[in-house]
Design a protein around this motif. Structure first.
Motif, PDB file in Angstrom:
ATOM      1  N   VAL A  20      -8.226 -69.422 -15.879  1.00 45.53           N
ATOM      2  CA  VAL A  20      -8.668 -70.813 -15.696  1.00 45.53           C
ATOM      3  C   VAL A  20     -10.203 -70.658 -14.854  1.00 45.53           C
ATOM      4  O   VAL A  20     -11.099 -71.279 -15.209  1.00 45.53           O
ATOM      5  CB  VAL A  20      -7.783 -71.745 -14.857  1.00 45.53           C
ATOM      6  CG1 VAL A  20      -8.350 -72.852 -14.619  1.00 45.53           C
ATOM      7  CG2 VAL A  20      -6.585 -71.898 -15.845  1.00 45.53           C
ATOM      8  N   THR A  21     -10.237 -69.911 -14.064  1.00 45.47           N
ATOM      9  CA  THR A  21     -11.610 -69.728 -13.172  1.00 45.47           C
ATOM     10  C   THR A  21     -12.926 -69.427 -13.958  1.00 45.47           C
ATOM     11  O   THR A  21     -13.877 -69.975 -14.007  1.00 45.47           O
ATOM     12  CB  THR A  21     -11.252 -68.420 -12.186  1.00 45.47           C
ATOM     13  OG1 THR A  21     -10.171 -68.901 -11.452  1.00 45.47           O
ATOM     14  CG2 THR A  21     -12.689 -68.628 -11.254  1.00 45.47           C
ATOM     15  N   GLU A  34     -11.433 -77.227 -11.281  1.00 45.79           N
ATOM     16  CA  GLU A  34     -10.752 -75.999 -11.635  1.00 45.79           C
ATOM     17  C   GLU A  34      -9.202 -76.242 -10.863  1.00 45.79           C
ATOM     18  O   GLU A  34      -8.369 -75.396 -11.356  1.00 45.79           O
ATOM     19  CB  GLU A  34     -11.594 -74.995 -10.773  1.00 45.79           C
ATOM     20  CG  GLU A  34     -11.008 -73.476 -10.829  1.00 45.79           C
ATOM     21  CD  GLU A  34     -11.786 -72.699 -10.169  1.00 45.79           C
ATOM     22  OE1 GLU A  34     -11.348 -71.428  -9.785  1.00 45.79           O
ATOM     23  OE2 GLU A  34     -13.140 -72.939  -9.927  1.00 45.79           O
ATOM     24  N   ARG A  38      -5.678 -75.521 -12.452  1.00 49.92           N
ATOM     25  CA  ARG A  38      -4.857 -74.301 -11.862  1.00 49.92           C
ATOM     26  C   ARG A  38      -3.455 -74.958 -11.572  1.00 49.92           C
ATOM     27  O   ARG A  38      -2.523 -74.254 -11.847  1.00 49.92           O
ATOM     28  CB  ARG A  38      -5.322 -73.717 -10.694  1.00 49.92           C
ATOM     29  CG  ARG A  38      -6.211 -72.470 -11.254  1.00 49.92           C
ATOM     30  CD  ARG A  38      -6.580 -71.526 -10.108  1.00 49.92           C
ATOM     31  NE  ARG A  38      -7.726 -72.078  -9.254  1.00 49.92           N
ATOM     32  CZ  ARG A  38      -7.646 -72.346  -8.317  1.00 49.92           C
ATOM     33  NH1 ARG A  38      -6.724 -72.100  -7.219  1.00 49.92           N
ATOM     34  NH2 ARG A  38      -9.109 -72.908  -7.691  1.00 49.92           N
ATOM     35  N   HIS A  43      -2.957 -69.636 -13.269  1.00 48.87           N
ATOM     36  CA  HIS A  43      -4.117 -68.889 -13.523  1.00 48.87           C
ATOM     37  C   HIS A  43      -4.704 -68.603 -14.920  1.00 48.87           C
ATOM     38  O   HIS A  43      -5.676 -68.324 -15.204  1.00 48.87           O
ATOM     39  CB  HIS A  43      -4.080 -67.545 -12.753  1.00 48.87           C
ATOM     40  CG  HIS A  43      -3.867 -67.656 -11.048  1.00 48.87           C
ATOM     41  ND1 HIS A  43      -4.999 -68.150 -10.456  1.00 48.87           N
ATOM     42  CD2 HIS A  43      -2.777 -67.704 -10.549  1.00 48.87           C
ATOM     43  CE1 HIS A  43      -4.636 -68.285  -9.094  1.00 48.87           C
ATOM     44  NE2 HIS A  43      -3.219 -67.928  -9.283  1.00 48.87           N
TER      45      HIS A  43
END
Length: 62
Positions: A20-21, A34, A38, A43
């Motif tokens: 996800v980051t 973000e 999350r 993640h």
């Protein structure tokens, strides 16, 4: 109904899993987005899930 043999399947994965980051950095999403993604998925999530749930403000509205 059709039976599909495993040796006839393409070796490429049908769904790609993203961090996800990394997805947020690549698509220039803000930290709040973000954090929301999350919260929804953890993640990691598939590209389809992330693309359908990402929200970004248009640049012309700023």
């Amino acid at each position: 109904m059709e039976r599909v043999e495993s040796d006839k399947l393409v070796g490429e994965a049908a769904t790609k899993v993203w961090s996800v980051t990394d997805f947020c950095k690549r698509h220039r999403l803000c930290y709040e987005q973000e954090k929301r993604l999350r919260y929804l998925f953890g993640h990691f999530a598939t590209a389809r899930e992330l693309l359908h749930n990402a929200q970004r403000m248009p640049k012309w509205r700023t």
